[in-house]
Design a protein around this motif. Structure first.
Motif, PDB file in Angstrom:
ATOM      1  N   LEU A  20      20.344 -49.774 -73.572  1.00 53.59           N
ATOM      2  CA  LEU A  20      19.716 -49.559 -72.267  1.00 53.59           C
ATOM      3  C   LEU A  20      20.745 -49.623 -71.144  1.00 53.59           C
ATOM      4  O   LEU A  20      20.646 -48.885 -70.151  1.00 53.59           O
ATOM      5  CB  LEU A  20      18.614 -50.580 -72.027  1.00 53.59           C
ATOM      6  N   LEU A  21      21.754 -50.466 -71.295  1.00 51.04           N
ATOM      7  CA  LEU A  21      22.816 -50.531 -70.290  1.00 51.04           C
ATOM      8  C   LEU A  21      23.565 -49.205 -70.208  1.00 51.04           C
ATOM      9  O   LEU A  21      23.922 -48.748 -69.116  1.00 51.04           O
ATOM     10  CB  LEU A  21      23.797 -51.665 -70.616  1.00 51.04           C
ATOM     11  N   LEU A  22      23.806 -48.583 -71.348  1.00 49.40           N
ATOM     12  CA  LEU A  22      24.481 -47.293 -71.361  1.00 49.40           C
ATOM     13  C   LEU A  22      23.611 -46.210 -70.721  1.00 49.40           C
ATOM     14  O   LEU A  22      24.118 -45.331 -70.016  1.00 49.40           O
ATOM     15  CB  LEU A  22      24.839 -46.899 -72.794  1.00 49.40           C
ATOM     16  N   VAL A  23      22.299 -46.269 -70.964  1.00 51.78           N
ATOM     17  CA  VAL A  23      21.383 -45.318 -70.336  1.00 51.78           C
ATOM     18  C   VAL A  23      21.445 -45.473 -68.821  1.00 51.78           C
ATOM     19  O   VAL A  23      21.521 -44.489 -68.075  1.00 51.78           O
ATOM     20  CB  VAL A  23      19.945 -45.528 -70.842  1.00 51.78           C
ATOM     21  N   SER A  24      21.427 -46.727 -68.363  1.00 51.70           N
ATOM     22  CA  SER A  24      21.517 -46.988 -66.933  1.00 51.70           C
ATOM     23  C   SER A  24      22.821 -46.437 -66.359  1.00 51.70           C
ATOM     24  O   SER A  24      22.832 -45.794 -65.308  1.00 51.70           O
ATOM     25  CB  SER A  24      21.423 -48.494 -66.657  1.00 51.70           C
ATOM     26  N   LEU A  25      23.929 -46.670 -67.057  1.00 54.22           N
ATOM     27  CA  LEU A  25      25.238 -46.212 -66.596  1.00 54.22           C
ATOM     28  C   LEU A  25      25.274 -44.698 -66.425  1.00 54.22           C
ATOM     29  O   LEU A  25      25.941 -44.177 -65.520  1.00 54.22           O
ATOM     30  CB  LEU A  25      26.320 -46.657 -67.570  1.00 54.22           C
ATOM     31  N   SER A  26      24.528 -43.995 -67.246  1.00 51.03           N
ATOM     32  CA  SER A  26      24.533 -42.531 -67.182  1.00 51.03           C
ATOM     33  C   SER A  26      23.935 -42.014 -65.876  1.00 51.03           C
ATOM     34  O   SER A  26      24.155 -40.854 -65.512  1.00 51.03           O
ATOM     35  CB  SER A  26      23.755 -41.946 -68.372  1.00 51.03           C
ATOM     36  N   PHE A  27      23.194 -42.854 -65.166  1.00 54.65           N
ATOM     37  CA  PHE A  27      22.586 -42.441 -63.898  1.00 54.65           C
ATOM     38  C   PHE A  27      23.502 -42.698 -62.694  1.00 54.65           C
ATOM     39  O   PHE A  27      23.202 -42.250 -61.600  1.00 54.65           O
ATOM     40  CB  PHE A  27      21.259 -43.186 -63.681  1.00 54.65           C
ATOM     41  N   LEU A  28      24.600 -43.417 -62.903  1.00 52.45           N
ATOM     42  CA  LEU A  28      25.490 -43.735 -61.787  1.00 52.45           C
ATOM     43  C   LEU A  28      26.191 -42.504 -61.198  1.00 52.45           C
ATOM     44  O   LEU A  28      26.201 -42.341 -59.970  1.00 52.45           O
ATOM     45  CB  LEU A  28      26.512 -44.791 -62.211  1.00 52.45           C
ATOM     46  N   PRO A  29      26.773 -41.612 -62.008  1.00 55.37           N
ATOM     47  CA  PRO A  29      27.432 -40.439 -61.406  1.00 55.37           C
ATOM     48  C   PRO A  29      26.478 -39.597 -60.559  1.00 55.37           C
ATOM     49  O   PRO A  29      26.839 -39.155 -59.456  1.00 55.37           O
ATOM     50  CB  PRO A  29      27.934 -39.662 -62.629  1.00 55.37           C
ATOM     51  N   ARG A  57      17.138 -44.723 -58.875  1.00 53.70           N
ATOM     52  CA  ARG A  57      17.237 -43.438 -59.587  1.00 53.70           C
ATOM     53  C   ARG A  57      16.982 -43.631 -61.079  1.00 53.70           C
ATOM     54  O   ARG A  57      16.252 -42.858 -61.708  1.00 53.70           O
ATOM     55  CB  ARG A  57      18.627 -42.842 -59.347  1.00 53.70           C
ATOM     56  N   PHE A  58      17.595 -44.656 -61.644  1.00 52.05           N
ATOM     57  CA  PHE A  58      17.422 -44.972 -63.062  1.00 52.05           C
ATOM     58  C   PHE A  58      15.972 -45.317 -63.382  1.00 52.05           C
ATOM     59  O   PHE A  58      15.363 -44.782 -64.301  1.00 52.05           O
ATOM     60  CB  PHE A  58      18.357 -46.135 -63.429  1.00 52.05           C
ATOM     61  N   TRP A  59      15.385 -46.204 -62.560  1.00 53.11           N
ATOM     62  CA  TRP A  59      14.045 -46.723 -62.860  1.00 53.11           C
ATOM     63  C   TRP A  59      12.959 -45.679 -62.643  1.00 53.11           C
ATOM     64  O   TRP A  59      11.931 -45.700 -63.317  1.00 53.11           O
ATOM     65  CB  TRP A  59      13.763 -47.964 -62.026  1.00 53.11           C
ATOM     66  N   PHE A 222      23.867 -53.758 -64.221  1.00 50.38           N
ATOM     67  CA  PHE A 222      23.420 -52.434 -64.642  1.00 50.38           C
ATOM     68  C   PHE A 222      21.925 -52.209 -64.402  1.00 50.38           C
ATOM     69  O   PHE A 222      21.473 -51.079 -64.328  1.00 50.38           O
ATOM     70  CB  PHE A 222      23.706 -52.227 -66.139  1.00 50.38           C
ATOM     71  N   ILE A 223      21.158 -53.312 -64.289  1.00 43.41           N
ATOM     72  CA  ILE A 223      19.700 -53.193 -64.205  1.00 43.41           C
ATOM     73  C   ILE A 223      19.201 -53.814 -62.899  1.00 43.41           C
ATOM     74  O   ILE A 223      18.336 -54.703 -62.876  1.00 43.41           O
ATOM     75  CB  ILE A 223      19.010 -53.856 -65.423  1.00 43.41           C
ATOM     76  N   GLY A 224      19.787 -53.409 -61.801  1.00 37.62           N
ATOM     77  CA  GLY A 224      19.263 -53.759 -60.488  1.00 37.62           C
ATOM     78  C   GLY A 224      19.198 -55.234 -60.149  1.00 37.62           C
ATOM     79  O   GLY A 224      18.301 -55.671 -59.419  1.00 37.62           O
ATOM     80  N   GLY A 225      20.126 -56.028 -60.679  1.00 38.94           N
ATOM     81  CA  GLY A 225      20.142 -57.454 -60.371  1.00 38.94           C
ATOM     82  C   GLY A 225      19.232 -58.288 -61.246  1.00 38.94           C
ATOM     83  O   GLY A 225      19.111 -59.507 -61.045  1.00 38.94           O
TER      84      GLY A 225
END
Length: 268
Positions: A20-29, A57-59, A222-225
């Motif tokens: 899930l952390l990797l999925v979240s990271l994919s939304f950063l760019p 954006r991720f959520w 990675f998950i909004g705090g």
């Protein structure tokens, strides 16, 4: 000896948080690109604002899938909300359709992350809660100030005036959670209920507790705090004189669950 199926389940639950952390990271760019056009330097140069925009954006994408999977559990809980309701940290409004419109008079959605407000207002319309649901654009500690300044829907939201408090995946991410829980308890009237579905610290010791703490070194960034090691159950129980406490961990979560949950209702 551990069976192959159980070994596979243990591995899946151990590795799941990092997936899930990797999925979240994919939304950063994509978040950064969206802030470059138009140029929003105030957000780009502020780690806290950037993290909020990134998480929103991720959520807004991932939250829909999570709602679908958890709706059989969360839906019946939220449906118990009645009268004047404080909906804390609604995010993009994934759970708004779970409210029973015949039971609620007014819902105050306390959401300080402005990046979520667009989607949240869309969900208000979809759920048929226009005129009932008020978006409160501040944190819990500022509700009183917002009311005094003449915020929308300011009437009927004082200490001891709230019938239901709803917290779904928010006590794990707020700052000073113990203080906030006490503050919210003060808004709840006698006989009111607090509806809970939250991440909590594991009850296990040894490797599971260590591994959860290790995951939590990365998780909040990675998950909004969000933090997965908060002793939320104890803080809730200590917040007030409850006439009834009905909090349980989902039955299908094994002892080696790295991100365990607590669900249920406290009645004041």
């Amino acid at each position: 000896m551990v069976s192959p199926s159980k070994a596979l389940d243990i591995f899946r639950r151990l590795i799941g948080p990092f997936h899930l952390l990797l999925v979240s990271l994919s939304f950063l760019p994509g978040t950064i690109i969206s802030l470059l056009h138009p140029l929003q330097l105030r957000t780009l140069l502020s780690p806290r604002r950037l993290q909020s925009a990134w998480f929103a954006r991720f959520w807004s994408r991932v939250g829909t899938d999570i709602r679908t999977n958890l709706r059989p559990r969360v839906g019946p809980l939220i449906a118990q909300a009645h009268g004047v309701v404080l909906d804390i940290g609604p995010g993009s409004g994934e759970w708004l359709s779970c409210f029973d419109k015949s039971k609620v008079e007014r819902i105050y959605g306390v959401e300080p992350n402005v990046g979520c407000h667009g989607k949240l207002r869309e969900k208000v319309k979809e759920a048929g809660l226009e005129g009932v649901y008020v978006v409160v654009p501040v944190g819990v500690e500022e509700i009183g100030k917002w009311i005094k300044k003449g915020g929308e829907g300011k009437s009927g939201l004082g200490k001891g005036d709230v019938d239901s408090v709803v917290t779904v995946f928010c006590l794990c991410s707020v700052s000073q959670p113990k203080r906030m829980i006490g503050e919210l308890c003060g808004y709840l009237k006698d006989g009111g209920n607090w509806i809970v579905f939250e991440h909590v610290v594991t009850k296990e010791k040894g490797f599971i507790a260590w591994y959860q703490a290790f995951v939590d070194l990365f998780w909040p960034h990675f998950i909004g705090g969000c933090s997965i090691t908060r002793d939320t159950v104890r803080w809730l129980k200590e917040a007030g004189s409850w006439s009834k406490v009905d909090l349980v961990q989902p039955e299908d979560e094994p002892p080696y669950q790295i991100i365990p949950h607590i669900m249920g209702v406290l009645t004041k």
